[in-house]
Scaffold this motif. Structure first.
Motif, PDB file in Angstrom:
ATOM      1  N   LYS A   5      -5.426 -10.868   4.807  1.00 29.08           N
ATOM      2  CA  LYS A   5      -6.239  -9.848   4.141  1.00 29.08           C
ATOM      3  C   LYS A   5      -7.629  -9.767   4.770  1.00 29.08           C
ATOM      4  N   ASN A  40      -3.185  -5.921   5.957  1.00 27.91           N
ATOM      5  CA  ASN A  40      -2.965  -5.866   4.514  1.00 27.91           C
ATOM      6  C   ASN A  40      -1.498  -5.815   4.115  1.00 27.91           C
ATOM      7  N   ALA A  44      -0.053  -9.213   4.383  1.00 28.75           N
ATOM      8  CA  ALA A  44      -0.633 -10.016   3.298  1.00 28.75           C
ATOM      9  C   ALA A  44       0.098  -9.738   1.991  1.00 28.75           C
ATOM     10  N   SER A  68      -3.480 -12.464  -6.597  1.00 27.50           N
ATOM     11  CA  SER A  68      -3.874 -12.082  -5.238  1.00 27.50           C
ATOM     12  C   SER A  68      -3.280 -10.734  -4.857  1.00 27.50           C
ATOM     13  N   LEU A  77      -5.343  -7.011  -4.116  1.00 26.20           N
ATOM     14  CA  LEU A  77      -5.137  -6.253  -2.883  1.00 26.20           C
ATOM     15  C   LEU A  77      -4.585  -4.864  -3.184  1.00 26.20           C
TER      16      LEU A  77
END
Length: 510
Positions: free
Chosen positions: A164, A169, A172, A192, A196
């Motif tokens: 990240k 992304n 991630a 988490s 995001l």
């Protein structure tokens, strides 16, 4: 039976030792540390040389807060059993908890010499590389940990956080999702992923996962259980009132309370808030009943006319389900005390551009380091034609004096304003300014809620509320965002802001 046979027999744990060890592990898994400590001690009485019991005792002592006692136990144990990777690892974790990081990393390296596929040690060394800024090597170590133990959710989340930061992304997200698949109750993985998803503007999935914060913040979760009413499901309330209760910091309270005007237009609301926000909210939210947060919980918040309750941070799920739902809604809603604002303006004068500045926060997550050293802002602070006024909470007199002595830059500190004591005074101060410059802290939320122009220096990656791209802010239209391009690198956005400020001053003086 020979002497060696006797020795071999003694090394085999008997039924009593195995039973004590199993019971101690069960207590340890349930985080019942005193019981775990007692159980492992009993197991060691049954089998004094058990490295498993020594390791378990050391870990349990550490986790109950007896770190030095754990180190005192584990150091001689490691010397007696130099081949035991598990004892080395337990000692490394104890050193780490004690803040002896250099010794911890040396021990973890010893673990990996004994067992190159020790997944926990690989994960721990990966975290050391990551916090030192070596994200790529951190990722490689997490990958090695996962090769050794594919069902290792902690390593997956750690790898995802590094990805990240590096703006990878989608990989991630996959790492967070895989961690949650392996352990559906692993709150850190869900939390988490939620942050995001929100950062990427995927609000529906993000708000759904945002509820996992209760599993990562026990204090708030316990507080939520104090309210007897059912949790609001976003639907209409045919009678009675909706309670919205505070759960986060002042900046978050101000931000989420921006949703109250539209909510109060459809139902009767009670808002519990920080007592310091009462004067501001009373002017801004005349249709909302306000109750100051207190301990024990005020009886009013348990009254039968309140039919449902919701934490302020959960409102977004119902009122901001997608990017389009922000359009034309929310934004500035606070009103300063006009007399206090005018007194601030009189103190500061109008011969120059009055710019408030905030550079510090007590929150400074490793993955989003928000704070900036005051002297790093010199390219901004040396722009002529500006009177800079500190909006920073806390005592920063030493840094301000050093700035003047070494760089000749004056930063006005208004002795009549103490934002810790009076947020109403602070709002008046912010409203008296031409511009606010700050990091991601409560000062820029206050400016945004007042409609004061504010420029914000954001880290890479920013916190979810700022989204991933763009100069505009969906929560506060008066804000302009200056973003880091690279993790921990502030020179670029600071230079960009200094250029913009010089242009702004030049245009004003024409």
């Amino acid at each position: 039976m020979t002497a060696s046979d006797d020795s071999a027999a003694a090394a085999v744990p008997g039924a009593a030792a195995l039973s004590e060890l199993a019971a101690a592990k069960a207590h340890q898994a349930a985080e019942r540390w005193p019981e775990a400590v007692a159980g492992f001690r009993q197991a060691l009485l049954q089998q004094p040389g058990s490295t498993e019991a020594l390791s378990g005792l050391g870990d349990s002592l550490r986790d109950q807060g007896s770190v030095e006692e754990a180190i005192g136990l584990l150091e001689p144990a490691v010397r007696r059993h130099p081949e035991s990777a598990s004892l080395h690892y337990s000692l490394g974790r104890a050193y780490q908890r004690a803040g002896r990081l250099r010794e911890a990393i040396d021990i973890y390296k010893s673990v990996l010499r004994l067992d190159p596929r020790h997944a926990d040690a690989l994960n721990s060394v990966g975290l050391f590389f990551s916090t030192r800024g070596d994200l790529e090597n951190g990722i490689k170590l997490f990958q090695r940990a996962l090769a050794a133990r594919p069902d290792f959710p902690d390593a997956l989340v750690n790898m995802g956080l590094n990805l990240k930061i590096l703006a990878r992304n989608e990989p991630a997200l996959l790492a967070f999702k895989e961690a949650a698949r392996i352990d559906p109750d692993y709150a850190r993985a869900h939390w988490s992923e939620a942050q995001l998803q929100l950062l990427l503007g995927r609000f529906e999935a993000g708000w759904r996962g945002y509820e996992w914060r209760w599993r990562t913040r026990e204090e708030s979760a316990d507080r939520g259980r104090l309210f007897p009413q059912p949790v609001w499901d976003g639907g209409a309330l045919p009678d009675g009132k909706l309670l919205v209760w505070s759960e986060q910091g002042v900046g978050d309270e101000i931000m989420f309370a921006s949703l109250l005007p539209e909510l109060a237009a459809t139902m009767d609301c009670v808002l519990e808030c920080d007592p310091r926000l009462l004067p501001l909210f009373a002017r801004a939210l005349p249709k909302v009943e306000l109750v100051a947060r207190a301990d024990p919980l005020p009886a009013r918040l348990k009254a039968p006319d309140i039919r449902a309750q919701i934490a302020a941070g959960s409102l977004g799920r119902w009122l901001r389900p997608d990017r389009a739902s922000f359009a034309g809604r929310g934004g500035a809603y606070l009103q300063p005390d006009p007399e206090k604002r005018d007194r601030c303006q009189a103190r500061y004068g109008s011969d120059r551009l009055n710019v408030g500045i905030a550079w510090h926060t007590t929150k400074n997550e490793p993955t989003a380091q928000r704070r900036i050293k005051l002297d790093e802002l010199l390219p901004i602070l040396q722009i002529p034609g500006v009177r800079f006024i500190s909006l920073q909470y806390g005592d920063h007199r030493e840094a301000v004096a050093k700035l003047k002595a070494e760089a000749g830059v004056e930063l006005l500190q208004d002795p009549k304003i103490d934002q810790i004591q009076s947020l109403d005074d602070f709002a008046a101060q912010a409203a008296a300014l031409d511009l606010v410059i700050g990091i991601d802290n409560s000062a820029v939320h206050m400016a945004g809620a007042l409609g004061v122009p504010a420029w914000v220096l954001l880290p890479q990656p920013p916190e979810w509320r700022w989204l991933l791209e763009g100069e505009g802010c969906v929560w506060w239209p008066s804000l302009r965002l200056f973003r880091q391009k690279t993790w921990r690198e502030w020179k670029g956005p600071i230079a960009e802001m200094a250029k913009a400020l010089a242009l702004h001053v030049g245009q004003r003086s024409r």
